[in-house]
Design a protein around this motif. Structure first.
Motif, mmCIF file in Angstrom:
data_model
loop_
_atom_site.group_PDB
_atom_site.id
_atom_site.type_symbol
_atom_site.label_atom_id
_atom_site.label_comp_id
_atom_site.label_asym_id
_atom_site.label_seq_id
_atom_site.Cartn_x
_atom_site.Cartn_y
_atom_site.Cartn_z
ATOM 1 N N ALA A 63 0.714 -1.104 0.034
ATOM 2 C CA ALA A 63 0.051 0.034 -0.136
ATOM 3 C C ALA A 63 0.908 1.318 -0.099
ATOM 4 O O ALA A 63 0.573 2.334 -0.931
ATOM 5 C CB ALA A 63 -0.979 0.127 1.267
ATOM 6 N N ALA A 64 2.019 1.220 0.871
ATOM 7 C CA ALA A 64 2.675 2.323 1.059
ATOM 8 C C ALA A 64 3.430 2.561 -0.418
ATOM 9 O O ALA A 64 3.707 3.630 -0.715
ATOM 10 C CB ALA A 64 3.593 2.378 2.260
ATOM 11 N N PHE A 65 3.901 1.550 -0.897
ATOM 12 C CA PHE A 65 4.803 1.530 -2.154
ATOM 13 C C PHE A 65 4.115 2.149 -3.440
ATOM 14 O O PHE A 65 4.490 3.086 -4.084
ATOM 15 C CB PHE A 65 5.172 0.352 -2.546
ATOM 16 C CG PHE A 65 5.857 0.256 -3.788
ATOM 17 C CD1 PHE A 65 7.296 0.486 -4.099
ATOM 18 C CD2 PHE A 65 5.291 -0.431 -5.014
ATOM 19 C CE1 PHE A 65 7.958 0.472 -5.139
ATOM 20 C CE2 PHE A 65 5.908 -0.505 -6.271
ATOM 21 C CZ PHE A 65 7.121 -0.064 -6.467
ATOM 22 N N PHE A 66 2.921 1.437 -3.492
ATOM 23 C CA PHE A 66 1.734 1.936 -4.756
ATOM 24 C C PHE A 66 1.478 3.461 -4.281
ATOM 25 O O PHE A 66 1.223 4.138 -5.369
ATOM 26 C CB PHE A 66 0.401 1.033 -4.680
ATOM 27 C CG PHE A 66 1.289 -0.143 -5.462
ATOM 28 C CD1 PHE A 66 1.610 -0.221 -6.677
ATOM 29 C CD2 PHE A 66 1.002 -1.315 -4.897
ATOM 30 C CE1 PHE A 66 2.144 -1.288 -7.423
ATOM 31 C CE2 PHE A 66 1.463 -2.764 -5.444
ATOM 32 C CZ PHE A 66 1.930 -2.658 -6.823
ATOM 33 N N TRP A 67 1.126 3.870 -3.054
ATOM 34 C CA TRP A 67 0.976 5.241 -2.944
ATOM 35 C C TRP A 67 2.048 6.068 -3.473
ATOM 36 O O TRP A 67 1.916 7.075 -3.893
ATOM 37 C CB TRP A 67 0.488 5.410 -1.250
ATOM 38 C CG TRP A 67 0.081 6.943 -1.026
ATOM 39 C CD1 TRP A 67 -1.207 7.132 -1.209
ATOM 40 C CD2 TRP A 67 0.815 8.193 -0.792
ATOM 41 N NE1 TRP A 67 -1.440 8.667 -0.984
ATOM 42 C CE2 TRP A 67 -0.221 9.147 -0.854
ATOM 43 C CE3 TRP A 67 1.872 8.404 -0.683
ATOM 44 C CZ2 TRP A 67 0.233 10.446 -0.664
ATOM 45 C CZ3 TRP A 67 2.687 9.639 -0.518
ATOM 46 C CH2 TRP A 67 1.798 10.687 -0.449
ATOM 47 N N LEU A 68 3.264 5.857 -2.787
ATOM 48 C CA LEU A 68 4.472 6.566 -3.123
ATOM 49 C C LEU A 68 4.638 6.631 -4.849
ATOM 50 O O LEU A 68 4.929 7.636 -5.546
ATOM 51 C CB LEU A 68 5.710 5.949 -2.518
ATOM 52 C CG LEU A 68 5.839 6.343 -1.190
ATOM 53 C CD1 LEU A 68 6.941 5.531 -0.417
ATOM 54 C CD2 LEU A 68 6.057 7.911 -0.949
ATOM 55 N N LEU A 69 4.492 5.328 -5.521
ATOM 56 C CA LEU A 69 4.503 5.380 -6.960
ATOM 57 C C LEU A 69 3.425 6.235 -7.608
ATOM 58 O O LEU A 69 3.741 6.948 -8.402
ATOM 59 C CB LEU A 69 4.421 3.888 -7.315
ATOM 60 C CG LEU A 69 4.447 3.766 -9.083
ATOM 61 C CD1 LEU A 69 5.799 4.168 -9.316
ATOM 62 C CD2 LEU A 69 4.072 2.218 -9.134
ATOM 63 N N GLY A 70 2.364 6.247 -7.097
ATOM 64 C CA GLY A 70 1.262 6.916 -7.627
ATOM 65 C C GLY A 70 1.382 8.553 -7.514
ATOM 66 O O GLY A 70 1.203 9.190 -8.464
ATOM 67 N N SER A 71 2.000 8.875 -6.296
ATOM 68 C CA SER A 71 2.214 10.216 -6.005
ATOM 69 C C SER A 71 3.519 10.840 -7.216
ATOM 70 O O SER A 71 3.192 11.998 -7.751
ATOM 71 C CB SER A 71 2.579 10.521 -4.423
ATOM 72 O OG SER A 71 3.099 11.747 -4.551
ATOM 73 N N ALA A 72 4.418 9.931 -7.228
ATOM 74 C CA ALA A 72 5.477 10.332 -8.344
ATOM 75 C C ALA A 72 5.176 10.413 -9.634
ATOM 76 O O ALA A 72 5.552 11.294 -10.324
ATOM 77 C CB ALA A 72 6.531 9.346 -7.910
ATOM 78 N N LEU A 73 4.060 9.433 -10.013
ATOM 79 C CA LEU A 73 3.697 9.548 -11.384
ATOM 80 C C LEU A 73 2.573 10.611 -11.513
ATOM 81 O O LEU A 73 2.895 11.282 -12.697
ATOM 82 C CB LEU A 73 2.981 8.281 -11.795
ATOM 83 C CG LEU A 73 3.791 7.049 -11.676
ATOM 84 C CD1 LEU A 73 2.959 5.514 -12.153
ATOM 85 C CD2 LEU A 73 4.443 6.972 -12.988
ATOM 86 N N ARG A 74 1.956 11.109 -10.577
ATOM 87 C CA ARG A 74 1.028 12.208 -10.569
ATOM 88 C C ARG A 74 1.913 13.505 -10.933
ATOM 89 O O ARG A 74 1.604 14.344 -11.883
ATOM 90 C CB ARG A 74 0.408 12.401 -9.460
ATOM 91 C CG ARG A 74 -1.200 11.513 -9.485
ATOM 92 C CD ARG A 74 -2.034 11.843 -8.470
ATOM 93 N NE ARG A 74 -1.686 11.499 -7.334
ATOM 94 C CZ ARG A 74 -1.558 10.575 -6.523
ATOM 95 N NH1 ARG A 74 -2.114 9.252 -7.176
ATOM 96 N NH2 ARG A 74 -0.951 10.458 -5.316
ATOM 97 N N THR A 75 2.969 13.609 -10.114
ATOM 98 C CA THR A 75 3.653 14.663 -10.279
ATOM 99 C C THR A 75 4.550 14.968 -11.735
ATOM 100 O O THR A 75 4.611 15.829 -12.198
ATOM 101 C CB THR A 75 4.807 14.739 -9.067
ATOM 102 O OG1 THR A 75 4.174 14.663 -7.875
ATOM 103 C CG2 THR A 75 5.770 16.120 -9.253
#
Length: 108
Positions: A39-51
């Motif tokens: 969950a933490a990994f995919f949240w961080l990945l999603g945040s980086a991709l949105r940016t």
């Protein structure tokens, strides 16, 4: 090589909880590490991709010139230094270290 060492290596080198799942065959214990880490990994990945997508759109539209200094400033100003990424990173690191220690301390 002991099973606990193999499990610790799998958890350390692959992903938290995989040593418990694959080597030790302890599904519940593996989920204690896999679920929060994923969950933490995919949240961080999603945040980086949105940016990255937002900055790419600005470059594509011409609003942001293709200058590394300006792009770096825009990334820094994108809000990535809030509390949520730090919490997610802490959860990921904690799950990783916890799964390694758990595998090492597990008795057959």
């Amino acid at each position: 090589m002991k099973q606990s060492t193999k499990a610790a290596l799998a958890s350390a080198l692959l992903f938290p909880g995989l040593g418990q799942l694959i080597v030790l065959r302890r599904v519940r214990r593996a989920c204690l590490f896999l679920v929060p880490a994923a969950a933490a990994f995919f949240w961080l990945l999603g945040s980086a991709l949105r940016t990255a997508n937002a900055i790419a759109a600005q470059i594509e539209s011409g609003a942001l010139p293709l200058d590394l200094t300006l792009i770096s400033e825009r990334i820094a100003a994108s809000g990535g230094d809030g509390l949520a990424p730090q919490i997610a990173g802490g959860i990921l690191i904690g799950a990783w270290l916890g799964s390694i220690l758990d595998a090492l301390l597990t008795r057959p």
